[in-house]
Design a protein around this motif. Structure first.
Motif, PDB file in Angstrom:
ATOM      1  N   GLY A  33       0.763  -1.248   0.000  1.00 24.38           N
ATOM      2  CA  GLY A  33       0.000   0.000   0.000  1.00 24.38           C
ATOM      3  C   GLY A  33       0.790   1.291   0.000  1.00 24.38           C
ATOM      4  O   GLY A  33       0.260   2.344  -0.334  1.00 24.38           O
ATOM      5  N   HIS A  34       2.077   1.228   0.375  1.00 26.55           N
ATOM      6  CA  HIS A  34       2.792   2.486   0.624  1.00 26.55           C
ATOM      7  C   HIS A  34       3.164   3.250  -0.641  1.00 26.55           C
ATOM      8  O   HIS A  34       3.707   4.356  -0.542  1.00 26.55           O
ATOM      9  CB  HIS A  34       4.054   2.205   1.442  1.00 26.55           C
ATOM     10  CG  HIS A  34       4.999   1.248   0.801  1.00 26.55           C
ATOM     11  ND1 HIS A  34       5.148  -0.057   1.245  1.00 26.55           N
ATOM     12  CD2 HIS A  34       5.815   1.372  -0.270  1.00 26.55           C
ATOM     13  CE1 HIS A  34       6.039  -0.666   0.485  1.00 26.55           C
ATOM     14  NE2 HIS A  34       6.455   0.155  -0.440  1.00 26.55           N
ATOM     15  N   PHE A  43      -1.719   5.572   2.221  1.00 33.58           N
ATOM     16  CA  PHE A  43      -2.046   4.155   2.420  1.00 33.58           C
ATOM     17  C   PHE A  43      -0.822   3.379   2.915  1.00 33.58           C
ATOM     18  O   PHE A  43       0.314   3.815   2.777  1.00 33.58           O
ATOM     19  CB  PHE A  43      -2.533   3.530   1.104  1.00 33.58           C
ATOM     20  CG  PHE A  43      -3.827   4.084   0.613  1.00 33.58           C
ATOM     21  CD1 PHE A  43      -5.028   3.685   1.189  1.00 33.58           C
ATOM     22  CD2 PHE A  43      -3.855   5.009  -0.418  1.00 33.58           C
ATOM     23  CE1 PHE A  43      -6.231   4.193   0.733  1.00 33.58           C
ATOM     24  CE2 PHE A  43      -5.056   5.524  -0.880  1.00 33.58           C
ATOM     25  CZ  PHE A  43      -6.242   5.114  -0.307  1.00 33.58           C
ATOM     26  N   ALA A  67       1.615   0.915   5.608  1.00 32.62           N
ATOM     27  CA  ALA A  67       2.291   1.151   6.882  1.00 32.62           C
ATOM     28  C   ALA A  67       3.540   2.004   6.723  1.00 32.62           C
ATOM     29  O   ALA A  67       4.197   2.326   7.711  1.00 32.62           O
ATOM     30  CB  ALA A  67       2.659  -0.193   7.505  1.00 32.62           C
ATOM     31  N   ALA A 117      -7.251  -1.105  -0.838  1.00 35.93           N
ATOM     32  CA  ALA A 117      -7.241   0.032   0.093  1.00 35.93           C
ATOM     33  C   ALA A 117      -8.032  -0.221   1.365  1.00 35.93           C
ATOM     34  O   ALA A 117      -7.653   0.238   2.443  1.00 35.93           O
ATOM     35  CB  ALA A 117      -7.790   1.273  -0.624  1.00 35.93           C
ATOM     36  N   GLU A 118      -9.137  -0.967   1.250  1.00 32.80           N
ATOM     37  CA  GLU A 118     -10.022  -1.122   2.407  1.00 32.80           C
ATOM     38  C   GLU A 118      -9.817  -2.431   3.158  1.00 32.80           C
ATOM     39  O   GLU A 118     -10.505  -2.683   4.149  1.00 32.80           O
ATOM     40  CB  GLU A 118     -11.488  -1.011   1.953  1.00 32.80           C
ATOM     41  CG  GLU A 118     -11.853   0.333   1.361  1.00 32.80           C
ATOM     42  CD  GLU A 118     -11.612   1.486   2.339  1.00 32.80           C
ATOM     43  OE1 GLU A 118     -11.818   1.294   3.547  1.00 32.80           O
ATOM     44  OE2 GLU A 118     -11.177   2.563   1.873  1.00 32.80           O
ATOM     45  N   ASN A 119      -8.928  -3.267   2.679  1.00 35.59           N
ATOM     46  CA  ASN A 119      -8.725  -4.545   3.357  1.00 35.59           C
ATOM     47  C   ASN A 119      -7.252  -4.786   3.663  1.00 35.59           C
ATOM     48  O   ASN A 119      -6.762  -4.450   4.753  1.00 35.59           O
ATOM     49  CB  ASN A 119      -9.322  -5.673   2.496  1.00 35.59           C
ATOM     50  CG  ASN A 119      -9.314  -7.022   3.200  1.00 35.59           C
ATOM     51  OD1 ASN A 119      -8.737  -7.171   4.273  1.00 35.59           O
ATOM     52  ND2 ASN A 119      -9.944  -7.997   2.612  1.00 35.59           N
ATOM     53  N   TRP A 120      -6.496  -5.301   2.692  1.00 31.73           N
ATOM     54  CA  TRP A 120      -5.125  -5.749   2.987  1.00 31.73           C
ATOM     55  C   TRP A 120      -4.188  -4.601   3.302  1.00 31.73           C
ATOM     56  O   TRP A 120      -3.241  -4.774   4.073  1.00 31.73           O
ATOM     57  CB  TRP A 120      -4.610  -6.632   1.844  1.00 31.73           C
ATOM     58  CG  TRP A 120      -5.434  -7.882   1.747  1.00 31.73           C
ATOM     59  CD1 TRP A 120      -6.474  -8.130   0.904  1.00 31.73           C
ATOM     60  CD2 TRP A 120      -5.354  -9.028   2.611  1.00 31.73           C
ATOM     61  NE1 TRP A 120      -7.030  -9.348   1.170  1.00 31.73           N
ATOM     62  CE2 TRP A 120      -6.360  -9.933   2.207  1.00 31.73           C
ATOM     63  CE3 TRP A 120      -4.522  -9.381   3.678  1.00 31.73           C
ATOM     64  CZ2 TRP A 120      -6.562 -11.165   2.834  1.00 31.73           C
ATOM     65  CZ3 TRP A 120      -4.713 -10.609   4.300  1.00 31.73           C
ATOM     66  CH2 TRP A 120      -5.726 -11.479   3.882  1.00 31.73           C
ATOM     67  N   TRP A 121      -4.425  -3.425   2.758  1.00 31.29           N
ATOM     68  CA  TRP A 121      -3.546  -2.288   3.066  1.00 31.29           C
ATOM     69  C   TRP A 121      -3.770  -1.775   4.490  1.00 31.29           C
ATOM     70  O   TRP A 121      -2.979  -0.984   4.986  1.00 31.29           O
ATOM     71  CB  TRP A 121      -3.769  -1.142   2.077  1.00 31.29           C
ATOM     72  CG  TRP A 121      -3.231  -1.421   0.699  1.00 31.29           C
ATOM     73  CD1 TRP A 121      -2.583  -2.551   0.277  1.00 31.29           C
ATOM     74  CD2 TRP A 121      -3.301  -0.552  -0.424  1.00 31.29           C
ATOM     75  NE1 TRP A 121      -2.244  -2.439  -1.041  1.00 31.29           N
ATOM     76  CE2 TRP A 121      -2.675  -1.223  -1.511  1.00 31.29           C
ATOM     77  CE3 TRP A 121      -3.838   0.722  -0.638  1.00 31.29           C
ATOM     78  CZ2 TRP A 121      -2.568  -0.652  -2.780  1.00 31.29           C
ATOM     79  CZ3 TRP A 121      -3.732   1.289  -1.902  1.00 31.29           C
ATOM     80  CH2 TRP A 121      -3.100   0.606  -2.954  1.00 31.29           C
ATOM     81  N   LYS A 122      -4.846  -2.214   5.114  1.00 28.31           N
ATOM     82  CA  LYS A 122      -5.098  -1.779   6.488  1.00 28.31           C
ATOM     83  C   LYS A 122      -4.552  -2.773   7.511  1.00 28.31           C
ATOM     84  O   LYS A 122      -4.614  -2.538   8.716  1.00 28.31           O
ATOM     85  CB  LYS A 122      -6.605  -1.601   6.708  1.00 28.31           C
ATOM     86  CG  LYS A 122      -7.175  -0.416   5.941  1.00 28.31           C
ATOM     87  CD  LYS A 122      -8.619  -0.180   6.293  1.00 28.31           C
ATOM     88  CE  LYS A 122      -9.062   1.193   5.763  1.00 28.31           C
ATOM     89  NZ  LYS A 122     -10.503   1.408   5.967  1.00 28.31           N
ATOM     90  N   ARG A 123      -4.076  -3.912   7.040  1.00 29.10           N
ATOM     91  CA  ARG A 123      -3.570  -4.932   7.964  1.00 29.10           C
ATOM     92  C   ARG A 123      -2.061  -4.754   8.168  1.00 29.10           C
ATOM     93  O   ARG A 123      -1.376  -4.176   7.331  1.00 29.10           O
ATOM     94  CB  ARG A 123      -3.852  -6.320   7.394  1.00 29.10           C
ATOM     95  CG  ARG A 123      -5.326  -6.542   7.086  1.00 29.10           C
ATOM     96  CD  ARG A 123      -5.593  -8.005   6.852  1.00 29.10           C
ATOM     97  NE  ARG A 123      -6.920  -8.222   6.275  1.00 29.10           N
ATOM     98  CZ  ARG A 123      -7.571  -9.373   6.352  1.00 29.10           C
ATOM     99  NH1 ARG A 123      -7.037 -10.409   6.978  1.00 29.10           N
ATOM    100  NH2 ARG A 123      -8.772  -9.503   5.795  1.00 29.10           N
TER     101      ARG A 123
END
Ligand code: ZN
Length: 280
Positions: free
Chosen positions: A19-20, A25, A27, A257-263
């Protein structure tokens, strides 16, 4: 077909999966953090994006190799067609970055349809001319150029190449030994003619990108699924790709954006290993 059940040395991470590479987005891991976390988990390679490399291509490439992995590829050239096409200098700079990283594959996302044209054929012809203009420059630096067909929903502003068959036609127009095709599950899973198209493209596949197509997709660009969570026939797709002779790494590329990038990135990387061994 290769058996990955007990061996994920053919697994590569495309850093878009964390995500970065998009503002706001992920971590925010540095390339060094990504390298160390992938090496710890036995990944075989990493694919970077130009924005995270900057002037440090050589040192990042060396760190990847010192960790026992390879730089599997670089995303990507500027657009080559359409109203947002980049200049030749910018295209050559992306080739230089790939060479600095020590990777042999630079991905091309083509760009959209040429201004004042209709349909795709004029744009594909222009694309072939632009690739031909830099193919020798890339070859001199041991870099191959991989044309990535995009799902037709990206037609208009992002791509003028929507199928492997389209990409093959452009390869043939260019006629250079270092120009081939990148096959991405997200973009080709729907194409029932894919096996025939790939048969016609033997020896030309330069990359294979993994993710899944979710049955209910909420965003065209940023809602890709983790392998196994969607409806793509991943084993059949890989079989068709490997039937062309492809034995390179398989890179996981999940914009989410709403799933794996938030983990936590550690969770994402561990999940990828498990899914790679079981469903890919
Ligand atoms: Zn891709």
């Amino acid at each position: 077909m290769r058996d990955f059940t007990d061996d994920h040395s053919a697994l590569a991470l495309n850093t878009a999966t964390l995500g970065h590479n998009l503002d706001g987005f992920g971590a925010g891991w540095s390339p060094e953090q990504v390298v160390d976390a992938c090496a710890e988990r036995g990944y075989g390679g990493i694919v970077f994006w130009t924005r995270e490399i900057g002037e440090r291509a050589v040192s990042i490439g060396e760190r990847v190799r010192a960790s026992g992995m390879e730089v599997t590829g670089l995303c990507r050239t500027p657009f080559l067609t359409g109203s947002q096409a980049g200049a030749d200098d910018a295209v050559r700079a992306s080739i230089d970055m790939a060479a600095g990283l020590g990777t042999t594959v630079l991905t091309i996302v083509t760009g959209g349809t040429e201004p004042d044209t209709k349909g795709l054929l004029d744009s594909q012809k222009r694309l072939a001319e632009r690739i031909a203009a830099v193919a020798d420059y890339a070859a001199d630096r041991s870099v191959s150029l991989a044309i990535e067909p995009l799902n037709p929903m990206f037609g208009g502003n992002r791509t003028c190449v929507m199928t492997v068959r389209d990409a093959l036609n452009v390869c043939n127009m260019v006629g250079a030994g270092n120009v081939g095709i990148a096959v991405d599950v997200y973009h080709v899973w729907w194409d029932t003619a894919l096996p025939e198209s790939l048969q016609a493209a033997k020896g030309l596949v330069l990359g294979y990108h993994l993710c899944d197509w979710l049955e209910e997709t909420s965003d065209m660009l940023l809602d890709r699924g983790m392998m196994g969570d969607g409806v793509a026939d991943l084993k059949a797709l890989r079989a068709a790709v490997e039937d062309t002779g492809y034995r390179g790494l398989c890179e996981v590329e999940i914009f989410s954006a709403e799933n794996w990038w938030k983990r936590p990135p550690e969770t994402v990387l561990d999940t990828i290993v498990e899914r790679f061994r079981t469903v890919c």
